[in-house]
Design a protein around this motif. Sequence first.
Motif, PDB file in Angstrom:
ATOM      1  N   ASN A 206       1.067  -1.237   0.056  1.00 20.08           N
ATOM      2  CA  ASN A 206      -0.018  -0.116   0.025  1.00 20.08           C
ATOM      3  C   ASN A 206       0.828   1.299   0.029  1.00 20.08           C
ATOM      4  O   ASN A 206       0.428   2.351   0.312  1.00 20.08           O
ATOM      5  N   ALA A 207       2.172   1.152  -0.357  1.00 22.53           N
ATOM      6  CA  ALA A 207       3.328   2.096  -0.609  1.00 22.53           C
ATOM      7  C   ALA A 207       2.720   3.435  -1.479  1.00 22.53           C
ATOM      8  O   ALA A 207       1.944   3.218  -2.429  1.00 22.53           O
ATOM      9  N   THR A 208       2.791   4.585  -1.037  1.00 20.94           N
ATOM     10  CA  THR A 208       2.497   5.765  -1.596  1.00 20.94           C
ATOM     11  C   THR A 208       3.482   6.138  -2.744  1.00 20.94           C
ATOM     12  O   THR A 208       4.427   5.376  -2.762  1.00 20.94           O
ATOM     13  N   GLU A 209       3.218   7.093  -3.899  1.00 21.29           N
ATOM     14  CA  GLU A 209       4.039   7.440  -4.618  1.00 21.29           C
ATOM     15  C   GLU A 209       5.361   8.002  -3.935  1.00 21.29           C
ATOM     16  O   GLU A 209       6.441   7.572  -4.628  1.00 21.29           O
ATOM     17  N   ASP A 210       5.342   8.876  -3.041  1.00 22.31           N
ATOM     18  CA  ASP A 210       6.361   9.349  -2.532  1.00 22.31           C
ATOM     19  C   ASP A 210       7.512   8.212  -1.840  1.00 22.31           C
ATOM     20  O   ASP A 210       8.584   8.114  -1.960  1.00 22.31           O
ATOM     21  N   GLU A 211       6.666   7.300  -1.233  1.00 22.09           N
ATOM     22  CA  GLU A 211       7.433   6.270  -0.527  1.00 22.09           C
ATOM     23  C   GLU A 211       8.027   5.310  -1.341  1.00 22.09           C
ATOM     24  O   GLU A 211       9.242   4.696  -1.392  1.00 22.09           O
TER      25      GLU A 211
END
Length: 443
Positions: free
Chosen positions: A337-342
């Motif tokens: 579920n990682a975000t784009e920034d992560e």
Amino acid sequence: MYASPKNASYYGNRAATLMMLCRFREALEDSQQAVRLDDCFMKGHLREGKCHLSLGNAMAASRCFQKVLELEPSNREAQQENKNATTLLEYERMADFGFEKRDFRKVVYCMDRALALASACHRFKILKAECLALLGRYPEAQSVASDILRMDSTNADALYVRGLCLYYEDCIDKAVQFFVQALRMAPDHEKARLACRNAKALKAKKDEGNQAFKSCSYEAAYQLYTEALTIDPNNIKTNAKLYCNRATAGAKLKKLNQAIEDCSSAIKLDDTYIKAYLRRAQCYMDTEQYEEAVRDYEKVYQTEKTSDHKHLLKTAQMELKKSKRKDYYKVLGVGKNATEDEIKKAYRKRALMHHPDRHSAATPEVQKEEEKKFKEVGEAFTVLSDPKKKIRYDNGHDLEDDGCFDGGDFDANNIFRAFFGGHGGGFSFDSNSGPGNFFFQFG
């Protein structure tokens, strides 16, 4: 008989008739009256012995046959019946020993053979029925007990066995009613008293655990189910449910491995328990053991072909297929579920960590391994940073088959340069720094 009440042969003849009707208790009374009137009445002693034998009283039967042999030593019928009485005593002894050792199959075997000699013995039938119940053969046990109750509705032993079957089939409220009825008929019936106490304790503890679970007190529910499991190890069906309930509470507490073990214990007790397979399969999914999950969902779907079970199976099969590809999330070290920034931060870290220039002083083997990892990191970033590719990847599509990397044209260095904004030699690593140290030199 009324005209000549002192005639032993009249009682003997009526006893013979009653025996043909399988009314052995009445026949026993007549044959006993016959030998009281005439102690030398050989047929009277023989019939009394046969009645005792049919009713399961082997010792009494043997005494009667011995009396016949005193009157007529060569009487072959008495000799054979006396052997039968001895055989019956041996089956009884073996059954008692088997019951003590909890070898219930052996007891059933012995009682079947004993009943071939003593067909009217309720005691043998009850012992057989009790052991059938303890073996989980409830319909057979119920049938035996019901046959006795049709003849004698107040038979405490038969009432106890009926209750025992219901208890082991997890119909605890009905079971308690039969145990209470048995105790009314025989207040000193110790087995009925113990079973009644266990049934009430088991139900109370299970209900308490269920209530705690509904109140979201999962730790308390887990402990209550654990306590309930200690009450009666013989109650297979209820204990299977308790293991499954504890697994459900354990899953809520993130004790997934313990939950899997509990589900396996439930299935070992009851291999038809669909709920336990479903719970275990979900735990396998949560721990990414997809092959095991598929196996359990296949078992469930084979048993109950519902649309829900089909969907669960397909989902597990898809996750299994996905697990056999490269795990790009794992390559970058991020969650699913990682975000784009992560994802960008993870790529920056891993790309710099595995860049070939950083390992230029290493052995050829290390250089080759780091170059491979560098390419994998670039590949992972290419997919996870592109929304369309990421969706297809998450849905289980094989991106290589889809031509997403254009065969051999994929270049991790291009991805690296594009990400860091470098052109040509726009950055460099300090080869004299220690492991993990690097700097950028922008042109």
